[in-house]
Scaffold this active site. Structure first.
Site, PDB file in Angstrom:
ATOM      1  N   TRP A 167       0.813  -1.226   0.000  1.00  0.00           N
ATOM      2  CA  TRP A 167       0.000   0.000   0.000  1.00  0.00           C
ATOM      3  C   TRP A 167       0.841   1.268   0.000  1.00  0.00           C
ATOM      4  O   TRP A 167       0.504   2.255  -0.642  1.00  0.00           O
ATOM      5  CB  TRP A 167      -0.991  -0.014   1.160  1.00  0.00           C
ATOM      6  CG  TRP A 167      -2.123  -0.960   0.900  1.00  0.00           C
ATOM      7  CD1 TRP A 167      -2.435  -2.086   1.608  1.00  0.00           C
ATOM      8  CD2 TRP A 167      -3.093  -0.888  -0.168  1.00  0.00           C
ATOM      9  NE1 TRP A 167      -3.526  -2.718   1.051  1.00  0.00           N
ATOM     10  CE2 TRP A 167      -3.946  -2.007  -0.038  1.00  0.00           C
ATOM     11  CE3 TRP A 167      -3.304  -0.005  -1.223  1.00  0.00           C
ATOM     12  CZ2 TRP A 167      -5.001  -2.251  -0.918  1.00  0.00           C
ATOM     13  CZ3 TRP A 167      -4.355  -0.252  -2.103  1.00  0.00           C
ATOM     14  CH2 TRP A 167      -5.184  -1.363  -1.950  1.00  0.00           C
ATOM     15  N   ASP A 226      -1.241   6.588   6.423  1.00  0.00           N
ATOM     16  CA  ASP A 226      -2.351   5.746   6.002  1.00  0.00           C
ATOM     17  C   ASP A 226      -2.529   4.750   7.137  1.00  0.00           C
ATOM     18  O   ASP A 226      -1.718   3.846   7.327  1.00  0.00           O
ATOM     19  CB  ASP A 226      -1.996   5.029   4.696  1.00  0.00           C
ATOM     20  CG  ASP A 226      -3.069   4.036   4.260  1.00  0.00           C
ATOM     21  OD1 ASP A 226      -4.079   3.891   4.982  1.00  0.00           O
ATOM     22  OD2 ASP A 226      -2.892   3.404   3.199  1.00  0.00           O
ATOM     23  N   LYS A 229     -12.294  -1.507   6.885  1.00  0.00           N
ATOM     24  CA  LYS A 229     -11.444  -2.430   7.644  1.00  0.00           C
ATOM     25  C   LYS A 229     -11.889  -2.462   9.105  1.00  0.00           C
ATOM     26  O   LYS A 229     -12.114  -3.517   9.660  1.00  0.00           O
ATOM     27  CB  LYS A 229      -9.966  -2.022   7.572  1.00  0.00           C
ATOM     28  CG  LYS A 229      -9.449  -1.705   6.168  1.00  0.00           C
ATOM     29  CD  LYS A 229      -9.250  -2.934   5.305  1.00  0.00           C
ATOM     30  CE  LYS A 229      -9.146  -2.624   3.821  1.00  0.00           C
ATOM     31  NZ  LYS A 229      -7.887  -2.097   3.364  1.00  0.00           N
TER      32      LYS A 229
HETATM   33  C1  LIG Z   1      -7.421  -1.411   2.124  1.00  0.00           C
HETATM   34  C2  LIG Z   1      -6.317  -0.449   2.172  1.00  0.00           C
HETATM   35  C3  LIG Z   1      -6.180   0.576   1.222  1.00  0.00           C
HETATM   36  C4  LIG Z   1      -7.159   0.755   0.093  1.00  0.00           C
HETATM   37  O1  LIG Z   1      -8.369   1.213   0.567  1.00  0.00           O
HETATM   38  P1  LIG Z   1      -9.544   1.638  -0.417  1.00  0.00           P
HETATM   39  O2  LIG Z   1     -10.629   2.078   0.525  1.00  0.00           O
HETATM   40  O3  LIG Z   1      -9.913   0.438  -1.234  1.00  0.00           O
HETATM   41  O4  LIG Z   1      -9.056   2.749  -1.275  1.00  0.00           O
HETATM   42  C5  LIG Z   1      -5.119   1.445   1.356  1.00  0.00           C
HETATM   43  N1  LIG Z   1      -4.241   1.336   2.366  1.00  0.00           N
HETATM   44  C6  LIG Z   1      -4.332   0.370   3.284  1.00  0.00           C
HETATM   45  C7  LIG Z   1      -3.324   0.296   4.384  1.00  0.00           C
HETATM   46  C8  LIG Z   1      -5.375  -0.551   3.219  1.00  0.00           C
HETATM   47  O5  LIG Z   1      -5.458  -1.521   4.137  1.00  0.00           O
END
Ligand SMILES: *Cc1c(COP(=O)(O)O)cnc(C)c1O
Length: 373
Positions: free
Chosen positions: A103, A173, A197
């Site tokens: 990511w 993030d 999540k």
């Molecule tokens: C799932 C995830 C993403 C992507 O998320 P979206 O909502 O599909 O854009 C980005 N970064 C991390 C750490 C993730 O777990």
């Protein structure tokens, strides 16, 4: 009501049954109004009450310092890979990025469309199995910010200690470990998480940002992603993902009722230890990730062959252990241990793992755990 399945999905992921039951009420008739939450204008007093409640609970959970703003957006975390640089790289166009897995690499690639990106650390050479010590990072003291991914959902790697970026604001993030443990918000300039999540259904992204970083964005920034406009109107630049915010408010309340982030952290540590011990003591499963940065949220491990991994997933699914297949970029097996996953679910899975490995074991003697608890 008990469900006879255990859902270990990485996202969209399991929600507590009590939250789903509460959601049912808001689906048809929210608090006697006769309206579904989905039918309410996003500017109505009813929905505003839901949004305010969500915000108040989240502030309480995070012990949010007064100089931080909470924004509700759409576009997911992937959207934030572009939205953050658009908002933060107007005056100073240089940003630092730590590449520690799937990511964060995507985040850096996306950001490079909007500014000058300096990769401060890159763990591609160890296949994202270990973070590199901070003294090896090539931090730029003049960068607008430094971006990290606190937990790499696909690789099973997590920062257990945040890097010290000194005067440079840390942007994270935090999608996959948000609200899984206490967090000191003042360590960050901003952080973001898409909801599916740990927070609720897909469609909502939460941004938490220090007020002094909310400035004029790059001129190409869409109005709906302009933090300064969003902050001014309580995120109501355009229609909010109202249903997702409603479920988020129920989730925040659920976490508070369970005992808050301290309690989540306590439970998550126990759950992670159960699975890592099942791996390390097995002489069959193996986790490549270094002990110092193993994720407490997404446990990624391998079996001796790809064939055995397929067989493992097949048998696990038959037994009601769902969604254990790893991320498409990394393969392997992945067990996601978000807040709603019970210790019982995890110990049942550990028991299944032991049973599955039995016929393949070379010897009955157990190796000792590779990582200290
Ligand atoms: C799932 C995830 C993403 C992507 O998320 P979206 O909502 O599909 O854009 C980005 N970064 C991390 C750490 C993730 O777990």
């Amino acid at each position: 009501m008990e469900r006879s399945i255990y859902n270990f999905a990485a996202g969209p992921s399991a929600l507590p049954v009590s939250v789903l039951q509460a959601a049912k009420k808001g689906l048809i008739n929210w608090q006697g109004t006769g309206l579904s939450v989905m039918e309410m204008p996003f500017t109505s007093p009813e929905f505003t009450q839901i949004q305010d409640q969500a915000q108040a609970s989240l502030k309480q959970l995070l012990n949010l310092p007064p100089n931080y703003k909470i924004l509700f957006l759409q576009g997911g975390a992937y959207g934030q890979f572009a939205i953050m640089p658009m908002n933060l790289l107007a005056r100073n166009t240089r940003a630092d990025y730590a590449i520690t897995g799937h990511w964060s690499r995507r985040a850096a690639i996306e950001a490079s469309k909007y500014g000058q990106i300096n990769v401060v650390t890159d763990t591609t050479d160890n296949n994202h199995t270990a973070l590199k010590p901070e003294y090896n990072w090539s931090l730029d003291p003049g960068a607008a910010y430094c971006h990290i991914t606190t937990n790499e959902t696909a690789d099973g790697v997590q920062f257990h200690k945040l890097p010290n970026t000194r005067k440079v604001p840390l942007i994270a993030d935090a999608t996959s470990d948000f609200l899984t443990a206490p967090i000191d918000i003042s360590s960050f300039g901003a952080l973001y998480a898409s909801a599916q999540k740990n927070i609720g259904p897909a469609g909502l992204t939460i941004v938490i940002i220090r007020e002094d970083l909310i400035r004029k964005p790059l001129s190409i920034t869409p109005a709906v992603f302009d933090f300064s406009q969003l902050a001014k109107v309580n995120s109501k630049v355009n229609t909010l993902p109202t249903w997702a915010i409603y479920i988020a408010s129920l989730m925040f309340k659920w976490i508070l009722q369970q005992g808050g982030l301290e309690e989540m952290s306590k439970r998550n540590k126990i759950k992670a230890r159960i699975i890592y011990e099942a791996i390390d003591n097995s002489q069959f499963y193996h986790c490549e990730v270094d002990c110092t940065c193993r994720s407490k949220v997404n446990v990624v491990f391998n079996l001796p062959t790809k064939q055995l991994e397929d067989e493992f997933i097949k048998q696990a699914t038959e037994r009601g252990f769902l969604n254990l297949k790893g991320h498409s970029a990394t393969g392997a097996i992945r067990v996601s241990l978000y807040n709603p996953i019970s210790e019982k679910a995890v110990s049942s899975l550990a028991h299944f793992m032991e049973e599955f490995a039995l016929p393949y074991k070379q010897s009955a003697t157990l190796s000792t755990s590779r990582c200290a608890p």
